[in-house]
Design an enzyme around this catalytic site. Structure first.
Site, PDB file in Angstrom:
ATOM      1  CG  ASP A 231      -2.154  -0.109   6.226  1.00  0.00           C
ATOM      2  OD1 ASP A 231      -2.972  -0.478   5.362  1.00  0.00           O
ATOM      3  OD2 ASP A 231      -1.239  -0.853   6.631  1.00  0.00           O
ATOM      4  CB  SER A 232      -5.368  -2.847   7.793  1.00  0.00           C
ATOM      5  OG  SER A 232      -4.201  -3.267   7.106  1.00  0.00           O
TER       6      SER A 232
ATOM      7  CB  CYS B 175      -4.674   0.696   3.178  1.00  0.00           C
ATOM      8  SG  CYS B 175      -5.383  -0.957   3.191  1.00  0.00           S
TER       9      CYS B 175
ATOM     10  CD  GLU C 294       0.067  -5.466  10.820  1.00  0.00           C
ATOM     11  OE1 GLU C 294      -0.027  -5.288  12.046  1.00  0.00           O
ATOM     12  OE2 GLU C 294       0.123  -4.534   9.995  1.00  0.00           O
TER      13      GLU C 294
ATOM     14  CB  CYS D 267      -0.381  -5.070  -0.363  1.00  0.00           C
ATOM     15  SG  CYS D 267      -0.563  -5.170   1.438  1.00  0.00           S
TER      16      CYS D 267
ATOM     17  CG  HIS E 243       1.135  -4.853   5.352  1.00  0.00           C
ATOM     18  ND1 HIS E 243      -0.019  -4.123   5.224  1.00  0.00           N
ATOM     19  CD2 HIS E 243       1.238  -5.164   6.670  1.00  0.00           C
ATOM     20  CE1 HIS E 243      -0.591  -3.987   6.410  1.00  0.00           C
ATOM     21  NE2 HIS E 243       0.147  -4.615   7.307  1.00  0.00           N
TER      22      HIS E 243
HETATM   23  N1  DGL Z   1      -1.746  -2.636   3.654  1.00  0.00           N
HETATM   24  C1  DGL Z   1      -2.960  -3.072   3.024  1.00  0.00           C
HETATM   25  C2  DGL Z   1      -2.927  -2.793   1.524  1.00  0.00           C
HETATM   26  O1  DGL Z   1      -2.194  -1.941   1.066  1.00  0.00           O
HETATM   27  C3  DGL Z   1      -3.420  -4.496   3.159  1.00  0.00           C
HETATM   28  C4  DGL Z   1      -3.208  -5.327   4.299  1.00  0.00           C
HETATM   29  C5  DGL Z   1      -4.485  -5.935   4.812  1.00  0.00           C
HETATM   30  O2  DGL Z   1      -4.976  -6.915   4.221  1.00  0.00           O
HETATM   31  O3  DGL Z   1      -4.961  -5.403   5.785  1.00  0.00           O
HETATM   32  O4  DGL Z   1      -3.667  -3.397   0.786  1.00  0.00           O
END
Ligand code: DGL
Length: 278
Positions: free
Chosen positions: A10-11, A73, A152, A184, A186
Site C-alpha cells: 500500500d502507499s 490499496c 497515517e 480506501c 486506510h
Molecule cells: N490506502 C489507499 C487506498 O486504498 C489510499 C491512500 C492514499 O491516497 O495513498 O486507496
C-alpha cells in the site's frame, strides 16, 4: 504447496487493514508487507506516477520471493492492476476495489455512499464496477481528500477526526444513503468513529475480509497454499518512509511487534526507479 511469503503493499499503513484479515484467515502464511510511505498519499497523484511506483514495488516483492501479491490499496488497484498483471503474469495478483456490489445488495433506501480517493474514482476499474453492479441504485461518490493522511498520522479519534469525517459523511447521509462503502484501505481504521457518527441504522462495509478469503481460494486453486506442518509463519515489514515511526503505527493499528526494514528509492543504471535497502 509453497512456504514463500504473500506480498502485500500500500502507499502506507492502510494496507494493514488487509494484512490483519489475511493473517486472521490464513494463519499459517508468511506475509511481507511493503508501505511506500515516501509517496503517501497516492490518491492525488497521476495514474502514470502511481503505476511507476507499483511496478517497482511489485518487482521488489517478486525479487524477495513472494508467491502472490495483494495490492492492498484501492487507488493503486484502480490504475495499476492491469499493468501489474501483464508484467508479472507468473503469479496471482489480487487488487482491491470499492465493495459496490455487496452494498447494492444490502441497501434498502436505494442509495449507497462510496468513500475513496480522487484517483480511485477516476480509475476505469471503479467505473466498470459501478456500471456492472449499480442497476437502479444511486451511488453517491465522496472524495475524501486528507482522510488517509489523518490515519497515517495516527489521528483515529478526537474532535478533528470527527469534524473531518462529518464533512465527508454529511453529503452521503443527506442523499439518503443507508450503506457506506469504505473504498480506501486506510478508512477501516476509523470505522468505529464512522459507525458512531452515522448511527446503528447504517451499514459500513470494509472489503478486507472478503479479499482475504478470496486470496485463500486463489492460493488453493493454484496449489500455492502453505504445507500442513510447515514452520511458523514469518511476518516482515518494509517501508520507504521512517522505519521507527512505521513500527509504532503497526503496533498501534494491528498490535504487531515489528522491526521494519527501511527502503529507499533510487535509479537503476537503466534509469528506472527501484527500491533498495536504506
Ligand atoms: N490506502 C489507499 C487506498 O486504498 C489510499 C491512500 C492514499 O491516497 O495513498 O486507496
Amino acid at each position: 504447496m509453497s512456504a514463500a511469503p504473500i506480498g502485500i503493499f500500500d502507499s502506507g499503513v492502510g494496507g494493514l487493514s488487509v494484512w490483519r484479515q489475511v493473517v486472521h484467515h490464513l494463519p499459517g502464511e508468511s506475509v511481507l508487507y511493503l508501505a511506500d510511505q515516501a509517496h503517501v498519499p497516492y490518491g492525488n497523484r497521476s495514474a502514470t506516477e502511481i503505476q511507476g511506483h507499483c511496478l517497482a514495488i511489485a518487482d521488489h516483492l517478486v525479487q524477495a520471493g513472494c508467491k502472490a501479491i495483494v495490492v492492498a490499496c484501492n487507488t493503486a488497484s484502480a490504475v495499476a492492476l492491469q499493468p501489474l498483471r501483464e508484467r508479472f503474469s507468473q503469479l496471482p495478483i489480487l487488487g482491491l476495489e470499492p465493495a459496490v456490489k455487496p452494498a447494492v445488495g444490502l441497501t434498502r433506501s436505494g442509495v449507497v455512499g462510496v468513500m475513496a480517493t480522487p484517483a480511485t474514482f477516476q480509475g476505469e476499474l471503479y467505473r466498470a464496477t459501478v456500471g456492472r453492479c449499480a442497476g437502479s441504485v444511486q451511488v453517491v461518490e465522496q472524495v475524501c481528500i486528507g482522510l488517509a493522511d489523518l490515519v497515517e498520522r495516527g489521528q483515529l479519534e478526537g474532535p478533528d477526526c470527527d469534524a473531518t469525517l462529518r464533512r465527508f459523511l454529511e453529503p452521503m447521509l443527506a442523499a439518503g444513503a443507508d450503506t457506506i462503502v469504505l473504498g480506501c484501505t486506510h478508512y477501516p481504521f476509523v470505522i468505529e468513529a464512522i459507525r458512531r457518527l452515522v448511527g446503528p441504522g447504517l451499514a459500513v462495509l470494509d472489503p478486507a475480509p472478503a479479499v482475504a478469503r478470496h486470496l485463500g481460494e486463489v492460493l488453493q486453486q493454484r496449489g500455492l497454499g502453505i504445507e500442513p506442518g510447515a514452520a511458523a509463519p514469518l511476518h516482515r515489514f518494509l517501508t520507504s518512509g521512517d522505519a521507527a515511526a512505521f513500527d509504532r503505527a503497526v503496533a498501534r493499528l494491528v498490535g504487531a511487534d515489528c522491526r521494519s526494514q527501511p527502503l529507499r528509492w533510487c535509479r537503476s543504471p537503466e534509469g528506472e526507479a527501484v527500491l533498495v535497502p536504506a
